[in-house]
Design a protein around this motif. Structure first.
Motif, PDB file in Angstrom:
ATOM      1  N   ILE A   1     -11.157 -16.768   7.110  1.00 20.71           N
ATOM      2  CA  ILE A   1     -10.099 -15.843   6.653  1.00 20.71           C
ATOM      3  C   ILE A   1     -10.660 -14.952   5.505  1.00 20.71           C
ATOM      4  CG2 ILE A   1      -8.081 -15.940   5.602  1.00 20.71           C
ATOM      5  CD1 ILE A   1      -7.401 -18.520   6.812  1.00 20.71           C
ATOM      6  N   ARG A   2     -10.552 -13.722   5.752  1.00 23.46           N
ATOM      7  CA  ARG A   2     -11.064 -12.726   4.616  1.00 23.46           C
ATOM      8  C   ARG A   2      -9.769 -11.930   3.886  1.00 23.46           C
ATOM      9  NH1 ARG A   2     -16.382 -12.243   3.918  1.00 23.46           N
ATOM     10  NH2 ARG A   2     -16.592 -10.165   3.009  1.00 23.46           N
ATOM     11  N   VAL A   3      -9.750 -11.805   2.793  1.00 18.03           N
ATOM     12  CA  VAL A   3      -8.588 -11.347   2.070  1.00 18.03           C
ATOM     13  C   VAL A   3      -8.767 -10.102   1.451  1.00 18.03           C
ATOM     14  CG1 VAL A   3      -6.731 -11.500   0.177  1.00 18.03           C
ATOM     15  CG2 VAL A   3      -8.031 -13.811   1.327  1.00 18.03           C
ATOM     16  N   GLY A   4      -7.902  -9.075   1.850  1.00 21.29           N
ATOM     17  CA  GLY A   4      -7.925  -7.571   1.028  1.00 21.29           C
ATOM     18  C   GLY A   4      -6.599  -7.210   0.682  1.00 21.29           C
ATOM     19  N   LYS A   5      -6.587  -5.993   0.310  1.00 17.76           N
ATOM     20  CA  LYS A   5      -5.392  -5.668  -0.222  1.00 17.76           C
ATOM     21  C   LYS A   5      -4.719  -4.389   0.601  1.00 17.76           C
ATOM     22  CE  LYS A   5      -7.864  -5.110  -3.940  1.00 17.76           C
ATOM     23  NZ  LYS A   5      -8.472  -4.486  -5.170  1.00 17.76           N
ATOM     24  N   TYR A   6      -3.298  -4.493   0.423  1.00 19.02           N
ATOM     25  CA  TYR A   6      -2.576  -3.371   1.324  1.00 19.02           C
ATOM     26  C   TYR A   6      -1.697  -2.449   0.579  1.00 19.02           C
ATOM     27  CZ  TYR A   6       1.094  -2.100   4.651  1.00 19.02           C
ATOM     28  OH  TYR A   6       1.894  -1.443   5.498  1.00 19.02           O
ATOM     29  N   PHE A   7      -1.868  -1.372   0.742  1.00 20.97           N
ATOM     30  CA  PHE A   7      -1.001  -0.434  -0.170  1.00 20.97           C
ATOM     31  C   PHE A   7      -0.288   0.439   0.847  1.00 20.97           C
ATOM     32  CE2 PHE A   7      -5.040  -1.313  -2.358  1.00 20.97           C
ATOM     33  CZ  PHE A   7      -4.313  -1.599  -3.538  1.00 20.97           C
ATOM     34  N   GLU A   8       0.942   0.640   0.328  1.00 19.69           N
ATOM     35  CA  GLU A   8       1.635   1.666   1.324  1.00 19.69           C
ATOM     36  C   GLU A   8       2.120   2.802   0.257  1.00 19.69           C
ATOM     37  OE1 GLU A   8       4.438  -0.783   4.103  1.00 19.69           O
ATOM     38  OE2 GLU A   8       5.721   0.026   2.925  1.00 19.69           O
ATOM     39  N   ILE A   9       1.822   4.049   0.635  1.00 20.34           N
ATOM     40  CA  ILE A   9       1.852   4.997  -0.418  1.00 20.34           C
ATOM     41  C   ILE A   9       2.699   6.067   0.338  1.00 20.34           C
ATOM     42  CG2 ILE A   9       0.765   6.797  -1.553  1.00 20.34           C
ATOM     43  CD1 ILE A   9      -1.624   5.087  -1.099  1.00 20.34           C
TER      44      ILE A   9
ATOM     45  N   LYS B   1     -10.706  -3.831   1.506  1.00 20.46           N
ATOM     46  CA  LYS B   1     -11.327  -5.227   1.903  1.00 20.46           C
ATOM     47  C   LYS B   1     -12.737  -5.574   1.524  1.00 20.46           C
ATOM     48  CE  LYS B   1     -11.831  -3.944   6.683  1.00 20.46           C
ATOM     49  NZ  LYS B   1     -11.421  -4.114   8.053  1.00 20.46           N
TER      50      LYS B   1
ATOM     51  N   ILE C   1      -6.062   0.363   3.319  1.00 16.32           N
ATOM     52  CA  ILE C   1      -6.622  -1.161   3.230  1.00 16.32           C
ATOM     53  C   ILE C   1      -7.806  -1.038   2.534  1.00 16.32           C
ATOM     54  CG2 ILE C   1      -7.316  -2.943   4.865  1.00 16.32           C
ATOM     55  CD1 ILE C   1      -4.336  -2.352   5.763  1.00 16.32           C
TER      56      ILE C   1
ATOM     57  N   ILE D   1      -9.279   4.717  -7.241  1.00 15.51           N
ATOM     58  CA  ILE D   1      -8.255   3.918  -8.156  1.00 15.51           C
ATOM     59  C   ILE D   1      -8.007   2.756  -7.409  1.00 15.51           C
ATOM     60  CG2 ILE D   1      -5.910   3.605  -9.016  1.00 15.51           C
ATOM     61  CD1 ILE D   1      -6.086   6.571  -9.516  1.00 15.51           C
ATOM     62  N   LEU D   2      -7.837   2.595  -6.264  1.00 17.60           N
ATOM     63  CA  LEU D   2      -7.587   1.422  -5.316  1.00 17.60           C
ATOM     64  C   LEU D   2      -8.748   0.576  -4.840  1.00 17.60           C
ATOM     65  CD1 LEU D   2      -4.696   2.923  -3.081  1.00 17.60           C
ATOM     66  CD2 LEU D   2      -4.547   1.972  -5.433  1.00 17.60           C
TER      67      LEU D   2
ATOM     68  N   ASP E   1       5.769   6.993  -4.289  1.00 18.99           N
ATOM     69  CA  ASP E   1       5.904   5.873  -4.492  1.00 18.99           C
ATOM     70  C   ASP E   1       4.628   4.956  -3.657  1.00 18.99           C
ATOM     71  OD1 ASP E   1       8.179   4.671  -5.375  1.00 18.99           O
ATOM     72  OD2 ASP E   1       8.462   3.180  -3.725  1.00 18.99           O
TER      73      ASP E   1
ATOM     74  N   GLU F   1      -7.735 -10.945   7.395  1.00 22.96           N
ATOM     75  CA  GLU F   1      -8.302 -10.757   8.533  1.00 22.96           C
ATOM     76  C   GLU F   1      -8.624 -12.311   8.824  1.00 22.96           C
ATOM     77  OE1 GLU F   1     -10.652  -7.010   8.576  1.00 22.96           O
ATOM     78  OE2 GLU F   1     -12.109  -8.795   8.694  1.00 22.96           O
TER      79      GLU F   1
END
Lengths: 74, 74
Positions: free
Chosen positions: B36-44, B8, B6, B60-61, A35, A43
């Protein structure tokens, strides 16, 4: 001071972006990856207090109907 | 096993999304919020090895020309 804010979809909310990535990953690795849920990562480098950052996370960075947020002081 | 990825933008890369949020936050709080810097967060959630997760994060990510990734075992 540096803060990290994580915003992620609530458990009960469908995450179509995560589903899409899961499918791509399955095709790429030719196996079931499990999943994947996708959220946002911020940040923040600020002189303001943690209260201001919590407020920012709650009111601007997240939508509290469908998302949970978490403020971390790394 | 659960992994967190993570992604970024690299330090040298402009982050227009972060700039936009910064402006909104400044207008809302009526003060300078900082950076402010924006990144992506994935929970696998997966049965696969950390190697597979690193590979997933890299291929991929994230886009390694403009982004850095980090795999965390919480």
């Amino acid at each position: 001071m540096k803060y990290i804010v994580i915003v992620k979809p609530k458990k009960a909310i469908l995450d179509p972006q995560g589903q899409a990535i899961k499918k791509v990953a399955q095709n790429y690795f030719k196996k079931d990856i499990g999943d994947i849920r996708v959220g946002k990562y911020f940040e923040i480098e600020t002189q303001e207090s943690q209260e201001i950052v919590e407020d920012l996370a709650k009111k601007i960075l997240s939508n509290d109907v469908i998302e949970d947020y978490e403020v971390i002081k790394p």
